[in-house]
Every structure is written in C-alpha cells, then in structure tokens.
Design a protein around this motif. Structure first.
Motif, PDB file in Angstrom:
ATOM      1  N   ASN A  47       8.940  -3.406   4.337  1.00 17.49           N
ATOM      2  CA  ASN A  47       9.224  -4.251   3.190  1.00 17.49           C
ATOM      3  C   ASN A  47       9.973  -3.410   2.178  1.00 17.49           C
ATOM      4  O   ASN A  47       9.434  -2.434   1.666  1.00 17.49           O
ATOM      5  CB  ASN A  47       7.928  -4.747   2.550  1.00 17.49           C
ATOM      6  CG  ASN A  47       7.384  -5.933   3.308  1.00 17.49           C
ATOM      7  OD1 ASN A  47       8.153  -6.807   3.711  1.00 17.49           O
ATOM      8  ND2 ASN A  47       6.085  -5.958   3.509  1.00 17.49           N
ATOM      9  N   GLU A  49      11.558  -2.809  -1.374  1.00 18.41           N
ATOM     10  CA  GLU A  49      11.552  -3.330  -2.739  1.00 18.41           C
ATOM     11  C   GLU A  49      12.547  -2.557  -3.562  1.00 18.41           C
ATOM     12  O   GLU A  49      12.517  -1.328  -3.609  1.00 18.41           O
ATOM     13  CB  GLU A  49      10.160  -3.193  -3.353  1.00 18.41           C
ATOM     14  CG  GLU A  49       9.201  -4.268  -2.883  1.00 18.41           C
ATOM     15  CD  GLU A  49       7.784  -3.916  -3.253  1.00 18.41           C
ATOM     16  OE1 GLU A  49       7.591  -3.349  -4.337  1.00 18.41           O
ATOM     17  OE2 GLU A  49       6.897  -4.185  -2.438  1.00 18.41           O
ATOM     18  N   GLY A  51      13.804  -1.391  -7.004  1.00 18.15           N
ATOM     19  CA  GLY A  51      13.452  -1.280  -8.409  1.00 18.15           C
ATOM     20  C   GLY A  51      14.669  -0.830  -9.184  1.00 18.15           C
ATOM     21  O   GLY A  51      15.768  -0.787  -8.649  1.00 18.15           O
ATOM     22  N   PHE A  55      14.504   2.671  -4.730  1.00 22.15           N
ATOM     23  CA  PHE A  55      13.958   1.648  -3.846  1.00 22.15           C
ATOM     24  C   PHE A  55      12.722   2.181  -3.137  1.00 22.15           C
ATOM     25  O   PHE A  55      12.592   3.354  -2.871  1.00 22.15           O
ATOM     26  CB  PHE A  55      15.009   1.183  -2.845  1.00 22.15           C
ATOM     27  CG  PHE A  55      15.468   2.244  -1.912  1.00 22.15           C
ATOM     28  CD1 PHE A  55      16.429   3.166  -2.304  1.00 22.15           C
ATOM     29  CD2 PHE A  55      14.953   2.328  -0.635  1.00 22.15           C
ATOM     30  CE1 PHE A  55      16.857   4.144  -1.445  1.00 22.15           C
ATOM     31  CE2 PHE A  55      15.379   3.316   0.233  1.00 22.15           C
ATOM     32  CZ  PHE A  55      16.337   4.222  -0.184  1.00 22.15           C
ATOM     33  N   LYS A  56      11.807   1.267  -2.872  1.00 17.59           N
ATOM     34  CA  LYS A  56      10.556   1.648  -2.217  1.00 17.59           C
ATOM     35  C   LYS A  56      10.470   0.947  -0.873  1.00 17.59           C
ATOM     36  O   LYS A  56      10.885  -0.200  -0.730  1.00 17.59           O
ATOM     37  CB  LYS A  56       9.367   1.217  -3.082  1.00 17.59           C
ATOM     38  CG  LYS A  56       8.865   2.317  -4.012  1.00 17.59           C
ATOM     39  CD  LYS A  56       7.572   1.870  -4.654  1.00 17.59           C
ATOM     40  CE  LYS A  56       7.829   1.291  -6.016  1.00 17.59           C
ATOM     41  NZ  LYS A  56       6.696   0.636  -6.618  1.00 17.59           N
ATOM     42  N   ASN A 267      16.515  -9.406   0.363  1.00 18.43           N
ATOM     43  CA  ASN A 267      15.448  -9.078   1.293  1.00 18.43           C
ATOM     44  C   ASN A 267      16.011  -8.186   2.405  1.00 18.43           C
ATOM     45  O   ASN A 267      16.368  -8.641   3.476  1.00 18.43           O
ATOM     46  CB  ASN A 267      14.873 -10.368   1.882  1.00 18.43           C
ATOM     47  CG  ASN A 267      13.548 -10.138   2.523  1.00 18.43           C
ATOM     48  OD1 ASN A 267      13.223  -9.012   2.882  1.00 18.43           O
ATOM     49  ND2 ASN A 267      12.776 -11.191   2.673  1.00 18.43           N
TER      50      ASN A 267
END
Lengths: 301, 333
Positions: A47, A49, A51, A55-56, A267
C-alpha cells in the motif's frame, strides 16, 4: 600452443571491446530499468501512501492482485476485451499488410506515391495524435445521430442489417463487421509491417519464379509454394511487432485504466499490480504465439 | 518500335485466332488485373488520406459552417481565425522552437548511443551476449507505464550511490528539468530505443567479416575500424533511425508528459487545446456554456494540422530516407 594462446588473447580483447561498446546500454539498463522494474514489482505488493515530500510503503501481500481479479468490477472485463480485440486485429493487420505488400511489389505507375501514402500513418498517427483521433468518439456519436435523422444509411450498415436479420452465424459476422468497420485502424497500424514484408519480397530472387513458371506452376501456386515459405520468418517478426505495438498504444483500455488509477486516484500499489498482470499476460501471449509460429517458419539458408 | 506495335495490333485478331483465343484471354486478364488493382489502391489511399483532407477543410470553416448540413467539404465562410486561435492557445512559434530543439537533440543522442551499442552487439563475441540482448528485447516489450511510477519517484529523490546526500545532506529533485530524459536517452532507455538498437544491429550483422579482418591485418584498431570503415557504410540506416527517433519524439505523449511536463511542447500543448478553448470562451469572451463539441473538434483539427505540418514537409523531402533504408536492413529473427 602459441597460436592457441594468441587466439585466446584476441578473443579476450574482443570481449572487452564488446563490453565497452554496449556499456551505455548496461549502465542505462541497470539505472533506469532494473531498479524501477523491481521497485514497481515490490510496490504491487504494497500500500503506497504519498505524503508531503515523501512516500510510505506498507507491505500488503497479494491484496492488490486479489483486488484486481475479484473486487474491481472493470479490470477482468477490460483485460479480456483488449486481448480478444488484439488477437483478431493483429490477424487482420497481418493479412492486410501481406496483401498490400504483394500488390505494392508489382510494377505499375505511381507505385512510389502509393508506397509513400501507405507509410504516412507511421509518421502522422503516432503518439498523442492517435489518442486525439480516438477522443473524437463523442463527435462520432453526434455525427451518427445527424446521419440517422437525415436518413442517410451507409451501405455497410444496410448490408449488416440484412445479414443480421437473416440469422446466419451472428457471432462470426459480428467480428467480420468489426474488422470491416475498423479497416481504417488496420490500415493505419500496418505501415511498418508492409515495409518489412516488402523488403522480404524483394529479396526473393526472380529466377526462382521463372523456374517454377517454366515447370508449369501458376501464379497462385507459386504464391503458396515460393513466396509464403520464403518470407515466413518475417511473419514472426511482424506478429511480435504488431502485438507489442498494440499493447503500447495509449488508446488501449487497460493502459488507460492503469494511468487513471495512478494519476487520478493516486493508488500506486494497485496500478502497479494491474500493470504487472497486464505485462505478464502480454509476455505469455507473445511467447506462446511465437512458439507456434516458429514451428511453421522455414529458413532458406 | 511504333511500326512493330502497329503490326502486332493489326495481327492481333489473327494471332488470337491462331492461338485459339488464348491471346485475348491473356490480354483481358492483364487489363482487368490492373483495373482492379488501381481501384483497390485508389480506395485505400483515399481512406488513409481522407482524415487529413477532412481536417484541412474543417480548419478553414467558420463555426456556423460546422452546423450547416449543406456544407460538407468546401467552407462557405472561409476563415483563418481557427489558425490564429490555435496559434494563441499553443503559443505556436515558441513551442515549435522548443519541440524542434528537444526532438533534434534527443534523437541525435539516442541514435549516437544506439549505434555504438548496436555495433557492439553485431560485431563482437563476448560472454552473456545472449542475456544482454534479451534485455534489449525486454525494454521493447515493457510498457513505459509499468515503470513510470517508480521512475517518477526515482527522479524526484535522485541520487547516485548516496553521493549527493553525503555532500549536500539532501537528495536532488530532478523533477521538472530536462536532465532525466537526456540521462535516460544516453542510457538507451528512451522511447523505442530497443527497436533502434535492433535495427542497427541487424544492419551491421550483414557486413562481411572479411572487411574487418582486412582492416585488422592492416593495423587498424577496433575504434578506428568502427569510425572510419563501418560508420560511413551505415549512413542510410542511421539517417532512417534518426528520422524515426525525431518523428516519434515529436509526437510522443507519454515520455514528454512524464519528464518534460514543464516545457511547452507541441504534443503536450495539443492535448490541452480543447480545454483552453473552453476556458477562453468562458472567461475571456464570457460565454456561459463554453465550447461546443463541433467547435472544439474544429480547433483540435486545426491544432493537429499545425503539429503535423512540419513532419509532413520533412516526409515529403526525406521519404526515401524513411522507407528505402528500412527495407535495406533485411530484418529477420
């Protein structure tokens, strides 16, 4: 003994210069292909994410793949449709370009002009311009309604209706009509293939045909017995080129869905998973079909 | 010669009679084949050219002509306003300059590198050659969309083995500059570069080995053989590849959007032209509904024409370079 040693030295030098020559490719491949390639593979299991400024990634297992196959309502359908469309379009392109190459290989007035016209789409209908042509579906529907209201039925439309109502093998006709309707797309996509076939046809020596003719071979027979086997290696090249070309086109529904997921929904994980599925499917198709075709390929020398 | 044909023509029926109708049959077959061929080719050429002709006629129409069902191909109100609008939206001359500069430099760089690599694959034997060539094939098959995300992140936080982080304490942000794309082109990872490598390799493979050996015996080094003996021979195929690289770079949307987004290029400007028209009508002219479908189509056609016009001119002059040399490579599997 000495001779062998010297040859070894030459071979070694050859290998070193060979590696020096392909060095740019190796560097580029490692830097700009391998890392992003594996990163996107890893990303498809995560997943992602985004930010501010960073990014994570959290490991999510095969959730993205499961989502593509079981949850997402569109993906399976789009994938199947694209592959189906690709297979019959690729076939149509092969037949069309082979036929056109045969015609263009004959001598007649204005041959250079006709060749130039057939090659024109390679230059003009590439990249964004192709995408813009396809964006016009809205306008096409407007034109359709205008045409219907004015009562100008097209000839193909009428024939289609007659054949459809007569009820002979509706499924088969559907495909035929789609190809006939899309003959412009086929013509536009076959520029390179025509040139490749043409170059192959020109390498067949005329003496072969002459000998066959003296032995009482008709033109039709010599097409199947000489022309076909002689250029069969090019069928493989063209087939692979056509499939790859088709998969890369920006009007491809699967590619569109992937970019939408990436750019609009942000996504990245799901998009990567979908593009990996697509990539693997395409590789599989290319592998299987070229295996089948290469069985029938005949090498003259 | 003319006398001869006259005699033949005079005797045609007589000879036909002698041959038992065979001559007439043959003649009829010949004529009918050429007629059918002419009709077919005319139809197909028309089909390919028709959209371009259609665009040309639309681009000169005023808006009211688009909805007039009497007007089909010749505009009733002839106008060049569409061209002026498209020019304004795309900032045409500046964009044209940008695009030309980028396309020429990128194409030149790509072909330069691909020539060296293609030559390496064609003329040298080295371990793992098959493996590396398979990698070239892989770059052709992978859709750029598959790796675009990670490439984006790669250049957003760019670093070479952590050197920059060590020096400045931060990674480089190369996003929005042209540098990444030049770097990628220098590493053969640009648009369709695998294809160019393949084509160039195919050409060099067909040159007989004897030439190279003769040069070696005469004391010519590897590099000199490449530069002075092989390269001059390869001019046609290199021109052809250069033209392809130039044209495909010109119309490319994917890489341009990804790496050259800040720069005004014809391909990216063209995709936004419809939106710009709507904005222009709504905010500058104060029309509440924005642009109609037909009018947008008209401006998009005009813009497309303006984008492909330089390519069309190029094709008219360099048509041989595109077609003839491609067929001379003898592509095979």
């Amino acid at each position: 003994m000495k001779k062998v040693k010297k040859l070894k030295g030459l071979r070694k030098r050859n290998a070193i210069s060979g590696y020096l020559f392909i060095l740019p490719f190796i560097v580029g491949f490692l830097a700009f292909m391998v890392k992003p390639f594996f990163q996107s593979l890893y990303m498809s299991f995560c997943n992602v994410e985004l930010g501010a400024g960073s990014f994570k990634m959290g490991f999510a297992g095969i959730a993205n793949y499961l989502r593509a196959f079981t949850v997402d309502t569109e993906f399976n359908r789009l994938l199947a449709e694209e592959i189906w469309r690709m297979s019959y379009n690729a076939l149509a392109i092969m037949v069309f370009s082979f036929f056109v190459a045969l015609v263009l290989n004959q001598k007649f007035k204005g041959r250079a002009f006709v060749r130039a016209v057939f090659f024109l789409p390679v230059i003009l209908s590439s990249g964004v311009i192709l995408g813009i042509e396809y964006d016009n579906s809205l306008l096409a529907s407007v034109q359709d309604t205008i045409q219907q209201s004015t009562g100008n039925a097209s000839i193909t439309g009428v024939i289609e209706e007659i054949l459809m109502t007569s009820g002979i093998g509706g499924e088969v006709f559907d495909i035929v009509f789609e190809i006939v309707d899309g003959v412009y797309d086929v013509a536009i996509a076959s520029g390179i293939q025509i040139i490749i076939f043409l170059s192959g046809l020109q390498t067949i020596s005329a003496s072969m045909y002459e000998a066959a003719e003296i032995d009482g071979c008709t033109k039709w027979e010599s097409l199947w017995k000489i022309t076909f086997p002689m250029i069969s290696p090019l069928f493989l090249v063209n087939w692979i080129y056509t499939i790859v070309d088709f998969c890369m086109r920006s009007d491809n529904a699967v590619i569109e869905k992937i970019s939408d997921t990436m750019i609009v929904d942000l996504n990245y994980g799901f998009a990567s998973a979908m593009s990996w599925i697509y990539f693997l499917v395409v590789i599989l198709i290319i592998g299987i079909s070229s295996l089948i075709i290469s069985k029938g390929v005949y090498y003259y020398d | 010669m003319t006398k001869n044909t006259a005699v033949i023509r005079e005797n045609f029926w007589e000879r036909n009679k002698k041959s038992g109708g065979f001559l007439l049959k043959k003649q009829a077959k010949k004529v009918s084949v050429s007629v059918i061929r002419a009709v077919l080719l005319f139809g197909m050429c028309f089909m390919i050219l028709q959209p371009i002709l259609n665009k040309i006629s639309i681009s000169f129409m005023a808006e009211e002509d688009l909805y007039n069902s009497m007007v089909i191909s010749i505009p009733e109100h002839f106008t060049t306003a569409n061209y002026q609008l498209a020019n304004q939206f795309m900032d045409y001359w500046k964009t044209l300059g940008n695009t030309t500069l980028i396309s020429i430099t990128i194409a030149f760089l790509q072909i330069l590198v691909c020539t060296v690599v293609g030559y390496g694959f064609a003329r040298f034997e080295f371990p793992f050659k098959k493996f590396w060539f398979a990698c070239v094939m892989l770059t052709i098959i992978i859709p750029p969309q598959t790796i675009s995300t990670s490439l984006y992140l790669h250049f957003r936080f760019f670093d070479i083995l952590g050197i920059f982080k060590l020096l400045t304490g931060n990674t480089l942000n190369l996003r929005g500059s042209v540098l990444p794309y030049y770097l990628m082109s220098a590493g053969c990872m640009g648009l369709k570069n695998g294809l160019y490598i393949y084509m160039i390799r195919q050409f060099f493979r067909n040159i007989p080995k004897d030439i190279e050996e003769a040069a070696y015996v005469d004391g010519c080094g590897t590099l000199r053989t490449f530069l002075q003996i092989m390269l001059p021979d390869a001019k046609p195929i290199l021109t052809s590849c250069f033209l392809f690289a130039f044209v495909w770079q010109w119309t490319d949307g994917v890489y341009s959007k990804m790496f050259l987004g800040n720069m005004k290029l014809l391909s990216t400007q063209l995709t936004q032209i419809g939106e710009k028209l709507s904005n222009y009508l709504m905010y500058t002219l104060g029309e509440p509904s924005g642009a109609s479908v037909g009018y947008t189509q008209c401006i998009v056609s005009t813009g497309t024409l303006m984008v492909i016009l330089p390519l069309l001119v190029l094709y008219l002059f360099a048509q041989k370079g595109f077609v003839e040399s491609l067929s001379s490579t003898g592509i095979k599997m």
